[in-house]
Design an enzyme around this catalytic site. Structure first.
Site, mmCIF file in Angstrom:
data_model
loop_
_atom_site.group_PDB
_atom_site.id
_atom_site.type_symbol
_atom_site.label_atom_id
_atom_site.label_comp_id
_atom_site.label_asym_id
_atom_site.label_seq_id
_atom_site.Cartn_x
_atom_site.Cartn_y
_atom_site.Cartn_z
ATOM 1 N N ARG A 49 -3.345 18.772 -3.102
ATOM 2 C CA ARG A 49 -3.613 17.348 -3.381
ATOM 3 C C ARG A 49 -2.471 16.737 -4.179
ATOM 4 O O ARG A 49 -2.095 15.591 -3.986
ATOM 5 C CB ARG A 49 -4.937 17.165 -4.128
ATOM 6 C CG ARG A 49 -5.177 15.689 -4.396
ATOM 7 C CD ARG A 49 -6.399 15.257 -5.160
ATOM 8 N NE ARG A 49 -7.360 16.216 -5.563
ATOM 9 C CZ ARG A 49 -7.370 16.807 -6.766
ATOM 10 N NH1 ARG A 49 -6.427 16.551 -7.645
ATOM 11 N NH2 ARG A 49 -8.311 17.668 -7.066
ATOM 12 N N TYR A 101 -0.585 -9.006 5.695
ATOM 13 C CA TYR A 101 -1.408 -8.108 6.516
ATOM 14 C C TYR A 101 -2.879 -8.237 6.098
ATOM 15 O O TYR A 101 -3.190 -8.279 4.904
ATOM 16 C CB TYR A 101 -0.908 -6.673 6.334
ATOM 17 C CG TYR A 101 -1.705 -5.652 7.093
ATOM 18 C CD1 TYR A 101 -1.621 -5.564 8.486
ATOM 19 C CD2 TYR A 101 -2.560 -4.776 6.438
ATOM 20 C CE1 TYR A 101 -2.362 -4.641 9.189
ATOM 21 C CE2 TYR A 101 -3.309 -3.835 7.141
ATOM 22 C CZ TYR A 101 -3.204 -3.778 8.513
ATOM 23 O OH TYR A 101 -3.946 -2.858 9.202
ATOM 24 N N ASP A 174 6.491 -4.637 1.660
ATOM 25 C CA ASP A 174 5.920 -3.957 2.822
ATOM 26 C C ASP A 174 6.980 -4.037 3.935
ATOM 27 O O ASP A 174 7.234 -5.097 4.488
ATOM 28 C CB ASP A 174 4.622 -4.665 3.236
ATOM 29 C CG ASP A 174 3.915 -3.963 4.397
ATOM 30 O OD1 ASP A 174 4.584 -3.232 5.150
ATOM 31 O OD2 ASP A 174 2.699 -4.179 4.565
ATOM 32 N N LYS A 199 3.003 3.202 11.969
ATOM 33 C CA LYS A 199 3.682 2.341 12.938
ATOM 34 C C LYS A 199 5.012 2.985 13.368
ATOM 35 O O LYS A 199 4.996 4.057 13.916
ATOM 36 C CB LYS A 199 3.865 0.948 12.346
ATOM 37 C CG LYS A 199 2.599 0.406 11.633
ATOM 38 C CD LYS A 199 1.423 0.145 12.573
ATOM 39 C CE LYS A 199 0.095 -0.006 11.850
ATOM 40 N NZ LYS A 199 0.033 -1.040 10.825
HETATM 41 C C1 PLP Z 1 -0.761 -1.375 9.681
HETATM 42 C C2 PLP Z 1 -0.202 -2.073 8.534
HETATM 43 C C3 PLP Z 1 -0.641 -1.809 7.224
HETATM 44 C C4 PLP Z 1 -1.776 -0.842 6.920
HETATM 45 O O1 PLP Z 1 -1.462 0.467 7.269
HETATM 46 P P1 PLP Z 1 -2.554 1.540 7.810
HETATM 47 O O2 PLP Z 1 -1.707 2.740 8.091
HETATM 48 O O3 PLP Z 1 -3.211 0.961 9.014
HETATM 49 O O4 PLP Z 1 -3.533 1.773 6.700
HETATM 50 C C5 PLP Z 1 -0.034 -2.509 6.194
HETATM 51 N N1 PLP Z 1 0.946 -3.418 6.424
HETATM 52 C C6 PLP Z 1 1.380 -3.694 7.661
HETATM 53 C C7 PLP Z 1 2.467 -4.701 7.852
HETATM 54 C C8 PLP Z 1 0.830 -3.038 8.760
HETATM 55 O O5 PLP Z 1 1.251 -3.341 9.992
#
Ligand code: PLP
Length: 384
Positions: A49, A101, A174, A199
């Site tokens: 963890r 998001y 982000d 992604k």
């Molecule tokens: C998908 C996404 C998230 C969240 O990520 P998860 O892996 O789905 O929890 C946050 N910011 C952006 C821009 C995203 O495309």
């Protein structure tokens, strides 16, 4: 250590670290715990963890790619965002993009409702944001997401970071939409960069994961402490898969962008297309800033068709090889309809405010053969 270029960092990550058997690819350490070598003496790996070698290979690679001093791998992008929320003191003031998001919006607005913090959702692209708003609010944290989803509006990370420094606010970016290959926020003044590795970084649509990388040792120790305290670190197997994906990220980003640009070119003169949102187009409002702070325009594009919901439906059905799905950044092209999908829970007024119309379509360009992809888009266009 010698500084390599990004593709080399990704290719070399963890190679040559298996002292037992000399395996080229580092093994996956699935073990939940590790044997103590000596009573009463701490060691690097004790319990998964907190720390794990497979997770560390991925952290080290992403840290180098983002020019940080370290980071943490989390079980999802949202876990990474929650971790940032957890290093804040109670009653912190947080500024976020008004069109961030959906999950980020849900988390921070719900924390605000519970009285944990104050959340200010603001259009960070407006002139007055850097000039007046930041100083007026005097925030503890500014959350930046650039380019935005799905209209790909970019904001100036350098400018925002400079204003944030003046009021001692942390800047978190982000960077999911561009990946470390196309944008490096820490180099532009941010304190933490966040990725949904679900992604582009993993890129194969088979892992949910997240990452945070920082260039500040004090922030890093807070992130590590809270990741372990909350128990939200990523699993060794997911870390292994994500590093496997990361190895080809550079070459994938080139192809994603090539395919996105080809679709843009195809639709740019089409009579059934109303507006195109792609930062590579000189007519896009963020073209100049994207050119300045990004190493490419990326693989995402959105456009409005001339037509109603029926037209949208016909277009999507007509394309037939592209699945209708909400995610992005995978090897497979995807089409989505923000109005009913990612932004479906906003009120009509909110959707209007952030520019999401009924006839807007978003495409995440995948790695298919460009001609096949264009044929598919053409079939869709004919059906509108
Ligand atoms: C998908 C996404 C998230 C969240 O990520 P998860 O892996 O789905 O929890 C946050 N910011 C952006 C821009 C995203 O495309």
């Amino acid at each position: 250590m010698k500084k390599f270029k990004k593709e080399t960092i990704a290719a070399k990550a963890g190679i040559g670290t298996d002292a037992n058997h000399g395996s080229i690819v580092p093994p996956i350490y699935l073990s939940s715990n590790f044997e103590y070598e000596e009573l009463g003496k701490g060691q690097e790996y004790e319990y998964t963890r907190e720390t794990n070698p497979s997770r560390d290979h991925l952290i080290n690679a992403l840290t180098q790619l983002e020019n940080g001093v370290g980071g943490e791998i989390l079980s999802s992008g949202m876990a990474a965002i929650s971790l940032v929320a957890n290093i804040l003191n109670i009653n912190s003031k947080v500024i976020l993009p008004h069109d961030c998001y959906g999950g980020t919006h849900r988390l921070f607005s719900s924390l605000a409702k519970k009285g944990m913090l104050d959340a200010y959702f603001i259009n960070q692209g407006e002139e007055s944001f850097c000039k007046k708003t930041i100083a007026k609010i005097n925030p503890d944290l500014i959350w930046v997401e650039t380019p935005s989803n799905p209209l790909l509006q970019a904001v100036d990370i350098k400018k925002i970071s400079k204003e944030a420094k003046a009021c001692d606010a942390l800047v978190v970016v982000d960077n999911t939409f561009l990946s470390p290959f196309l944008q490096n926020p820490l180099k532009l003044g941010a304190d933490i960069v966040m990725h949904s590795t679900t992604k582009y970084i993993n890129g194969h649509s088979d892992v949910i994961g997240g990452a945070l990388i920082t260039n500040d040792h004090e922030i890093l120790s807070k992130l590590k402490f809270w990741a372990n305290a909350l128990g939200i670190t990523g699993s060794p197997f997911d870390s292994y898969l994500t590093l496997r994906g990361l190895r080809t990220l550079g070459i994938r980003m080139e192809k994603h962008e090539k395919n996105a640009a080809a679709i843009v070119e195809l639709i740019s003169t089409h009579p059934k297309i109303n507006k195109i949102y792609y930062p590579g187009l000189p007519s896009h409002p963020s073209h100049a800033i994207a050119k300045k702070q990004q190493n490419g325009f990326g693989g995402m594009l959105s456009f409005e068709i001339l037509g109603d919901l029926e037209g949208v439906k016909n277009f999507i059905e007509g394309m037939n090889i592209l699945p209708l799905a909400a995610s992005l950044g995978g090897f497979e092209s995807l089409v989505s309809h923000p109005y009913t999908m990612t932004h479906g829970n906003l009120t009509p007024d909110q959707r209007k405010e952030v520019g999401i119309s009924e006839n807007l379509i978003r495409i995440s360009a995948g790695l298919e053969n460009t001609e096949d992809l264009l044929k598919s888009v053409n079939r869709g266009l004919k059906k509108i």
